[in-house]
Design a protein around this motif. Structure first.
Motif, mmCIF file in Angstrom:
data_model
loop_
_atom_site.group_PDB
_atom_site.id
_atom_site.type_symbol
_atom_site.label_atom_id
_atom_site.label_comp_id
_atom_site.label_asym_id
_atom_site.label_seq_id
_atom_site.Cartn_x
_atom_site.Cartn_y
_atom_site.Cartn_z
ATOM 1 N N LEU A 167 23.029 -60.982 -67.414
ATOM 2 C CA LEU A 167 23.796 -59.721 -67.217
ATOM 3 C C LEU A 167 23.063 -58.394 -67.331
ATOM 4 O O LEU A 167 23.504 -57.488 -66.882
ATOM 5 N N ARG A 168 21.931 -58.370 -67.896
ATOM 6 C CA ARG A 168 21.253 -57.320 -68.286
ATOM 7 C C ARG A 168 20.995 -56.279 -67.422
ATOM 8 O O ARG A 168 21.453 -55.045 -67.537
ATOM 9 N N PRO A 179 16.736 -62.491 -64.057
ATOM 10 C CA PRO A 179 15.873 -61.577 -63.502
ATOM 11 C C PRO A 179 14.989 -61.063 -64.644
ATOM 12 O O PRO A 179 15.433 -60.739 -65.716
ATOM 13 N N ALA A 180 13.724 -60.571 -64.049
ATOM 14 C CA ALA A 180 12.887 -59.970 -65.033
ATOM 15 C C ALA A 180 13.030 -58.632 -64.911
ATOM 16 O O ALA A 180 12.449 -57.925 -64.024
ATOM 17 N N CYS A 181 13.652 -58.026 -66.063
ATOM 18 C CA CYS A 181 13.778 -56.682 -66.355
ATOM 19 C C CYS A 181 13.026 -56.195 -67.445
ATOM 20 O O CYS A 181 13.303 -56.675 -68.573
ATOM 21 N N PRO A 182 11.988 -55.230 -67.501
ATOM 22 C CA PRO A 182 11.559 -54.698 -68.489
ATOM 23 C C PRO A 182 12.443 -53.999 -69.641
ATOM 24 O O PRO A 182 13.304 -53.377 -69.255
ATOM 25 N N ALA A 183 12.384 -54.431 -70.950
ATOM 26 C CA ALA A 183 13.274 -53.732 -72.017
ATOM 27 C C ALA A 183 13.486 -52.373 -71.927
ATOM 28 O O ALA A 183 14.385 -51.843 -72.028
ATOM 29 N N GLY A 184 12.163 -51.719 -71.868
ATOM 30 C CA GLY A 184 12.168 -50.172 -71.755
ATOM 31 C C GLY A 184 13.157 -49.778 -70.634
ATOM 32 O O GLY A 184 13.591 -48.690 -70.840
ATOM 33 N N LEU A 185 12.867 -50.302 -69.597
ATOM 34 C CA LEU A 185 13.592 -49.869 -68.230
ATOM 35 C C LEU A 185 14.814 -49.953 -68.509
ATOM 36 O O LEU A 185 15.950 -49.217 -67.715
ATOM 37 N N VAL A 186 15.626 -51.250 -68.887
ATOM 38 C CA VAL A 186 16.992 -51.463 -69.109
ATOM 39 C C VAL A 186 17.601 -50.336 -69.942
ATOM 40 O O VAL A 186 18.502 -49.815 -70.029
ATOM 41 N N ARG A 187 17.054 -49.965 -71.015
ATOM 42 C CA ARG A 187 17.079 -49.238 -72.266
ATOM 43 C C ARG A 187 17.358 -47.841 -71.372
ATOM 44 O O ARG A 187 18.416 -47.157 -71.914
ATOM 45 N N ASP A 204 17.850 -48.349 -61.247
ATOM 46 C CA ASP A 204 18.199 -49.794 -61.050
ATOM 47 C C ASP A 204 17.151 -50.568 -62.012
ATOM 48 O O ASP A 204 15.991 -50.529 -61.459
ATOM 49 N N PRO A 205 17.392 -51.392 -62.958
ATOM 50 C CA PRO A 205 16.564 -52.216 -63.887
ATOM 51 C C PRO A 205 15.974 -53.331 -62.896
ATOM 52 O O PRO A 205 15.196 -53.667 -63.472
#
Length: 412
Positions: free
Chosen positions: A192-193, A312-320, A337-338
């Motif tokens: 879901l991230r 899906p691979a989403c960098p934590a900083g980008l999601v934040r 768009d993460p």
């Protein structure tokens, strides 16, 4: 935290700092109209997950529109009809309601309308308005008291630098989807991230705080992020989750396991995934859109998890950063768009979310209702947009409070 199991149909699990409900079994088979015949030898269709909602509201004085410390009276009056579906929150200017798990949106809507009506009537008896806003539009500068509960008092003492009076009386809307094991709930949270920032953008409803425009569409999100663990959930499997949470409690970062405040988290007590990224919204159509979208999306993602597809691979900083941008702009302007890191119109990301969730929405019979609700938000804006329009129209924040109170009681 006192966890209650009420008699009869259970209510949804709690999400905030205080005592909450625990849902009972959270999956039922689809209604007959929603069944699909399986081909010979094929796996039977997946049972529709149920969905439950909890909403946190503000009590404001009918005359001043300032937060009013009358929750104990309001809860006592409303509990005669609602039982443990109405509960206390961290501050005595807040009230929380919890729906029962529902399979159909009309069931969920009926429960929400009933809960709001009963609590609003009890608030009126106490000289208050029931207001669905993520933050108090107006606030008294004097320090706010914490609800008289041992756990709340301990939290207030340990985290006193972030409690911050009634400016910290933040109201969210949390959705529970079940039934899932702890491991599957974590797998769902991982998948879901990239979608939760746009879910947040659709549900922003806190532009004003303490008598001023914050410059954000969801100031609640900014204020709430000062508490430990508030933010996107890290990518964890079940063993890692247990290790991380135990370390957070052992170190004193968290008072207990119930203070895991990630935007998507497994329930500590029942087999549900709790998504806790939305502001409370006065317009029930937005609440129903939120619940249906999340149920539809998780239905799709569960199938993909069962097929062995990785998150899906989403960098934590980008999601934040994507969540920060969603809190700032809501559905207006560009979002992040993460999945790609690119700036993309937030409205386009919302349409992409609808497309992603469409198979699950269709399976539940919710696709047309969600398309209609999302189209309405595209045309008329979010709750934050509505609050700002009310201020432009009337020129005073008390009118914003009055419009929120009226909409909180309006049936969808």
């Amino acid at each position: 935290m006192r966890i209650h199991q009420p008699p009869g149909p259970p209510a949804t699990a709690g999400a905030g700092p205080g005592p909450k409900h625990v849902p009972g079994p959270a999956v039922t088979t689809p209604a007959p109209a929603q069944r699909t015949a399986a081909a010979p030898g094929a796996a039977p269709p997946r049972a529709l997950p149920t969905v439950g909602v909890e909403e946190e509201f503000l009590l404001v004085d009918r005359r001043t529109r300032l937060p009013a410390e009358r929750a104990p009276q309001v809860i006592a009056d409303a509990a005669g009809e609602l039982g443990e579906q109405v509960q206390a929150e961290f501050f005595p200017v807040q009230v929380e309601v919890c729906t029962r798990p529902a399979t159909r949106l009309d069931e969920l809507a009926a429960d929400l309308v009933h809960l709001r009506a009963v609590v609003a009537a009890a608030a009126a008896e106490a000289g208050c308005l029931l207001v669905a806003s993520g933050t108090p539009v107006l606030s008294n500068p004097r320090p706010g008291r914490v609800t008289d509960d041992p756990r709340y008092r301990e939290m207030a003492a340990r985290y006193r630098s972030v409690v911050d009076g009634y400016g910290g009386a933040l109201c969210g809307c949390h959705v529970h989807v079940g039934t899932v094991s702890r491991g599957r709930a974590l797998a769902l949270a991982n998948h879901l991230r990239p979608w939760l920032p746009v879910v947040q953008a659709l549900t922003v409803n806190s532009p004003f705080a303490e008598g001023r425009d914050s410059g954000f569409a969801s100031w609640r999100s900014v204020r709430w992020a000062r508490w430990p663990t508030v933010g996107p959930a890290p990518v964890l499997d079940e063993e890692q989750y247990e290790s991380v949470v135990a370390a957070l409690v052992r170190s004193g970062v968290l008072l207990d396991r119930r203070m895991v405040y990630w935007y998507a988290r497994p329930s500590e007590h029942v087999p549900t995934l709790e998504v806790r990224v939305a502001d409370v919204n006065a317009d029930l159509r937005t609440v129903l859109l939120l619940a249906a979208l999340l149920r539809g999306l998780t239905t799709v993602l569960l199938d993909e998890i069962d097929e062995g597809r990785p998150a899906p691979a989403c960098p934590a900083g980008l999601v934040r950063d994507a969540h920060w941008q969603a809190a700032r702009t809501g559905l207006a302007g560009d979002g992040i768009d993460p999945l790609t890191g690119r700036l993309t119109p937030m409205a386009a990301l919302a349409d992409r979310l609808l497309e992603r969730a469409a198979p699950g929405l269709a399976a539940a019979g919710d696709l047309t209702a969600v398309e209609t609700a999302l189209g309405r938000i595209h045309r008329r804006g979010t709750g934050a947009d509505r609050q700002r329009r009310a201020l432009r129209r009337h020129g005073r924040l008390t009118a914003v409070v009055d419009e929120l109170a009226a909409l909180t009681l309006a049936a969808p």
